[in-house]
Every structure is written in C-alpha cells, then in structure tokens.
Design a protein around this motif. Sequence first.
Motif, PDB file in Angstrom:
ATOM      1  N   VAL A  25     -59.779 -14.114   9.557  1.00 14.32           N
ATOM      2  CA  VAL A  25     -60.133 -14.175  10.970  1.00 14.32           C
ATOM      3  C   VAL A  25     -61.019 -12.992  11.322  1.00 14.32           C
ATOM      4  N   ASN A  26     -61.541 -13.005  12.521  1.00 15.43           N
ATOM      5  CA  ASN A  26     -62.388 -11.910  12.982  1.00 15.43           C
ATOM      6  C   ASN A  26     -61.538 -10.696  13.337  1.00 15.43           C
ATOM      7  N   ILE A  27     -62.076  -9.505  13.123  1.00 15.84           N
ATOM      8  CA  ILE A  27     -61.388  -8.281  13.542  1.00 15.84           C
ATOM      9  C   ILE A  27     -62.221  -7.583  14.599  1.00 15.84           C
ATOM     10  N   HIS A  28     -61.546  -6.853  15.447  1.00 15.86           N
ATOM     11  CA  HIS A  28     -62.232  -6.140  16.524  1.00 15.86           C
ATOM     12  C   HIS A  28     -62.980  -4.935  15.969  1.00 15.86           C
ATOM     13  N   ALA A  29     -64.027  -4.553  16.655  1.00 15.90           N
ATOM     14  CA  ALA A  29     -64.874  -3.448  16.195  1.00 15.90           C
ATOM     15  C   ALA A  29     -64.108  -2.147  16.017  1.00 15.90           C
ATOM     16  N   LEU A  30     -63.074  -1.926  16.845  1.00  9.77           N
ATOM     17  CA  LEU A  30     -62.371  -0.650  16.841  1.00  9.77           C
ATOM     18  C   LEU A  30     -61.099  -0.651  15.998  1.00  9.77           C
ATOM     19  N   ASP A  31     -60.726  -1.776  15.421  1.00 15.98           N
ATOM     20  CA  ASP A  31     -59.475  -1.844  14.652  1.00 15.98           C
ATOM     21  C   ASP A  31     -59.375  -0.801  13.534  1.00 15.98           C
ATOM     22  N   PRO A  32     -60.451  -0.557  12.769  1.00 19.79           N
ATOM     23  CA  PRO A  32     -60.341   0.468  11.721  1.00 19.79           C
ATOM     24  C   PRO A  32     -59.943   1.842  12.266  1.00 19.79           C
ATOM     25  N   VAL A  33     -60.373   2.165  13.489  1.00 21.27           N
ATOM     26  CA  VAL A  33     -60.053   3.470  14.068  1.00 21.27           C
ATOM     27  C   VAL A  33     -58.558   3.595  14.313  1.00 21.27           C
ATOM     28  N   TYR A  34     -57.938   2.554  14.860  1.00 27.04           N
ATOM     29  CA  TYR A  34     -56.504   2.611  15.146  1.00 27.04           C
ATOM     30  C   TYR A  34     -55.691   2.781  13.870  1.00 27.04           C
ATOM     31  N   ILE A  35     -56.129   2.133  12.803  1.00 27.97           N
ATOM     32  CA  ILE A  35     -55.399   2.241  11.537  1.00 27.97           C
ATOM     33  C   ILE A  35     -55.505   3.655  10.968  1.00 27.97           C
ATOM     34  N   VAL A  36     -56.711   4.168  10.844  1.00 25.04           N
ATOM     35  CA  VAL A  36     -56.862   5.469  10.182  1.00 25.04           C
ATOM     36  C   VAL A  36     -56.395   6.624  11.067  1.00 25.04           C
ATOM     37  N   ALA A  37     -56.464   6.457  12.400  1.00 28.29           N
ATOM     38  CA  ALA A  37     -55.955   7.505  13.276  1.00 28.29           C
ATOM     39  C   ALA A  37     -54.443   7.631  13.131  1.00 28.29           C
ATOM     40  N   LYS A  38     -53.759   6.510  12.994  1.00 25.72           N
ATOM     41  CA  LYS A  38     -52.312   6.540  12.763  1.00 25.72           C
ATOM     42  C   LYS A  38     -52.000   7.281  11.465  1.00 25.72           C
ATOM     43  N   ILE A  39     -52.762   7.031  10.429  1.00 29.35           N
ATOM     44  CA  ILE A  39     -52.569   7.709   9.140  1.00 29.35           C
ATOM     45  C   ILE A  39     -52.887   9.193   9.280  1.00 29.35           C
ATOM     46  N   SER A  40     -53.965   9.499   9.999  1.00 25.43           N
ATOM     47  CA  SER A  40     -54.401  10.886  10.173  1.00 25.43           C
ATOM     48  C   SER A  40     -53.343  11.745  10.846  1.00 25.43           C
ATOM     49  N   PHE A  41     -52.557  11.161  11.760  1.00 27.25           N
ATOM     50  CA  PHE A  41     -51.570  11.915  12.527  1.00 27.25           C
ATOM     51  C   PHE A  41     -50.141  11.782  11.985  1.00 27.25           C
ATOM     52  N   THR A  42     -49.978  11.081  10.867  1.00 27.42           N
ATOM     53  CA  THR A  42     -48.643  10.963  10.255  1.00 27.42           C
ATOM     54  C   THR A  42     -48.494  12.040   9.185  1.00 27.42           C
ATOM     55  N   PRO A  43     -47.392  12.825   9.208  1.00 26.41           N
ATOM     56  CA  PRO A  43     -47.202  13.908   8.235  1.00 26.41           C
ATOM     57  C   PRO A  43     -47.257  13.409   6.789  1.00 26.41           C
ATOM     58  N   PHE A  44     -47.776  14.260   5.907  1.00 27.52           N
ATOM     59  CA  PHE A  44     -47.993  13.854   4.513  1.00 27.52           C
ATOM     60  C   PHE A  44     -46.688  13.622   3.756  1.00 27.52           C
ATOM     61  N   MET A  45     -45.557  14.100   4.296  1.00 23.95           N
ATOM     62  CA  MET A  45     -44.267  13.862   3.649  1.00 23.95           C
ATOM     63  C   MET A  45     -43.631  12.544   4.088  1.00 23.95           C
ATOM     64  N   GLU A  46     -44.272  11.833   5.015  1.00 20.12           N
ATOM     65  CA  GLU A  46     -43.711  10.576   5.514  1.00 20.12           C
ATOM     66  C   GLU A  46     -44.532   9.386   5.018  1.00 20.12           C
ATOM     67  N   ARG A  47     -43.818   8.305   4.733  1.00 20.64           N
ATOM     68  CA  ARG A  47     -44.492   7.069   4.364  1.00 20.64           C
ATOM     69  C   ARG A  47     -44.643   6.190   5.604  1.00 20.64           C
ATOM     70  N   ILE A  48     -45.739   5.490   5.667  1.00 23.48           N
ATOM     71  CA  ILE A  48     -46.052   4.663   6.824  1.00 23.48           C
ATOM     72  C   ILE A  48     -45.723   3.209   6.513  1.00 23.48           C
ATOM     73  N   ASN A  49     -44.854   2.634   7.327  1.00 22.74           N
ATOM     74  CA  ASN A  49     -44.594   1.202   7.240  1.00 22.74           C
ATOM     75  C   ASN A  49     -45.846   0.453   7.690  1.00 22.74           C
ATOM     76  N   VAL A  50     -46.229  -0.569   6.948  1.00 19.75           N
ATOM     77  CA  VAL A  50     -47.486  -1.271   7.240  1.00 19.75           C
ATOM     78  C   VAL A  50     -47.483  -1.822   8.672  1.00 19.75           C
ATOM     79  N   TRP A  51     -46.358  -2.375   9.129  1.00 22.91           N
ATOM     80  CA  TRP A  51     -46.331  -2.943  10.467  1.00 22.91           C
ATOM     81  C   TRP A  51     -46.534  -1.865  11.520  1.00 22.91           C
ATOM     82  N   ASP A  52     -46.033  -0.648  11.284  1.00 23.49           N
ATOM     83  CA  ASP A  52     -46.226   0.441  12.236  1.00 23.49           C
ATOM     84  C   ASP A  52     -47.705   0.739  12.445  1.00 23.49           C
ATOM     85  N   VAL A  53     -48.493   0.514  11.407  1.00 22.31           N
ATOM     86  CA  VAL A  53     -49.939   0.754  11.500  1.00 22.31           C
ATOM     87  C   VAL A  53     -50.635  -0.391  12.219  1.00 22.31           C
ATOM     88  N   LEU A  54     -50.186  -1.622  11.968  1.00 24.11           N
ATOM     89  CA  LEU A  54     -50.895  -2.796  12.470  1.00 24.11           C
ATOM     90  C   LEU A  54     -50.542  -3.169  13.902  1.00 24.11           C
TER      91      LEU A  54
END
Length: 292
Positions: free
Chosen positions: A232-261
């Motif tokens: 399906v189509n993705i919004h222009a800004l979707d990549p930003v929301y994904i990587v910003a969540k990763i950028s602000f999550t501490p390196f000792m924590e694992r990110i659940n995929v749904w939490d990112v999406l």
Amino acid sequence: MDINVMDIVGRISYHCDIMFRVIDIKEEAGRKTAVLAGEDVRLIADAPYEDLIIIDPSKRTKLAREFRSLEEQSFKLFRQDVDLLKQKQEYDATGGYSKSHNFFQMPGRVLHLDGDPVYLKKCLQLYEKVGVPVYGIHCAEKEMPDKIVHLIDYYRPDILVITGHDAYSKAKGKINDLNAYRHSRHFVQTVKEARRKIPHLDQLVIFAGACQSHFESLIHAGANFASSPSRVNIHALDPVYIVAKISFTPFMERINVWDVLRNTLTGQKGLGGIETKGVLRTGMPYKLDQLQ
C-alpha cells in the motif's frame, strides 16, 4: 487546460483520490504520458495525459487539510511517546532521586537519503521539530547504491533512511518480481551496500522503502524496518516517525515493532520491521560553561 510540469493534478480514472505533482511529460508515437509523484504519499506513477485534471484550489485545500489533520494527530501521539521516554530517562539517570542531576542526552544521528527534494525538506522540518540530529541528502533512487558507502563514511550515522518514490506494476510482473517495481531493486541494492559496510543490525539501524515497495526483499537485504508489507501507499513523513522513535529510545532497550508503527500514518499494512535496539545514550555531568 494545458498541464505542465509541477502542476498538481488528479487521475480521472481514480476519481482524483490522490494529489500528484507532475514531474515529467513524455511524448511517444503522438501520445503524451505524464510521470507523477504523490503530493502526500511516496508513490510514483505514469498516467495518460488525457486522464489528468488539474486539482482546483478548493479541492486541493480540502485534501491538504485532511492530510494535515492526520499529520497533527500522529505528531501529537508521537510527542506524547517522546515525552514519556524522556521522563523515564530522567528518572533512570538520577536513580529515582528528587535531587536534580545535570545530565545530557545524545539521540541517534540520522542520515536521510531521499529521492524527492520536496519530501526531504518536509522530513527535515519534522526532524528539527522533534529534536532529532539529521543530515539530509537528496539523491536519485538509481544513484543511491553507488553513493551510500561514501556517505556512511562521511556522516557516520546511527540510523540510515533510504527512501523516495516507488510503485508496483502488475503489468510488469508478479508481486514477488523485483523488476515489477519502479525503485525497489535500487533500495535493496543500497541496503546491501550499507550492510557490507556495517553488517550488525544494531550498529546501523536502517529504514528502507517507499510506496508499495517490496518489503520482504528489503528486510532480507538487511533493513531493520521497511515498506510495504501489503503493497500500500505510505505517507511522506512515516519514515521520520519510525526513526525518531528509535533515536530517542535508550540503547539498552529493545523496541517492540508495534510500538514503532502505532503512531505512523500508515500502520502495519504499509510498514513493518524486526525487533531493534534503541540508540539514545545518556551521560553526566552536563556543564554549560565547559562547552562555551
């Protein structure tokens, strides 16, 4: 009415459901074909010239307002997520004590390659708004595989975004045939080149893809997150929301995929990925006078 490059148009056969920007007009054997780029979605498409109509200002305003409303809602939810992450980090950094400690945070650095200069500008504005350190590079999708290693060496990012425009065409092949996609093979090759340089999935986190991209090939090539599982189509800004969540999550924590999406505008039909570590690091003490 004549239609020219950079006009905002809709496709009559699709009831003008998506606003497109005309990026090229070709003529062959007396027939004109326009190359279109989605104004709010990362889709590129060919359309017969006679199937296009210029979007009148009132409808353009209405469609734009609907997208802006979705963006604002998504940003509000994302902002809440970031604020909670920062509060948790402050608690962890001070050991839960009420006494104030001067600490500093180093969010993950992002290198964002985008095939569309207009979308890149929008993304950079959002990165700045949420406080993510980013380097933005406009690069044609076909040129990305040849340039990525040099760019990684130069910018040394923690997170890499490889995006632009894409599209799947049934007329060109089956859904699992990379040749049936406009730019998926270029995204795949770029991911492979990046992984040859930095193989470890947590040393360089990669998002790759655009509208209707071949999700499975991008993940197998080494992307942590990619589009588009349901083509399906993705919004222009979707990549930003994904990587910003990763950028602000501490390196000792694992990110659940749904939490990112969950706070993206597209959701799991258009985006997916694998469990990944965050990249934020916290330090102390922070003394402003030593930095001046």
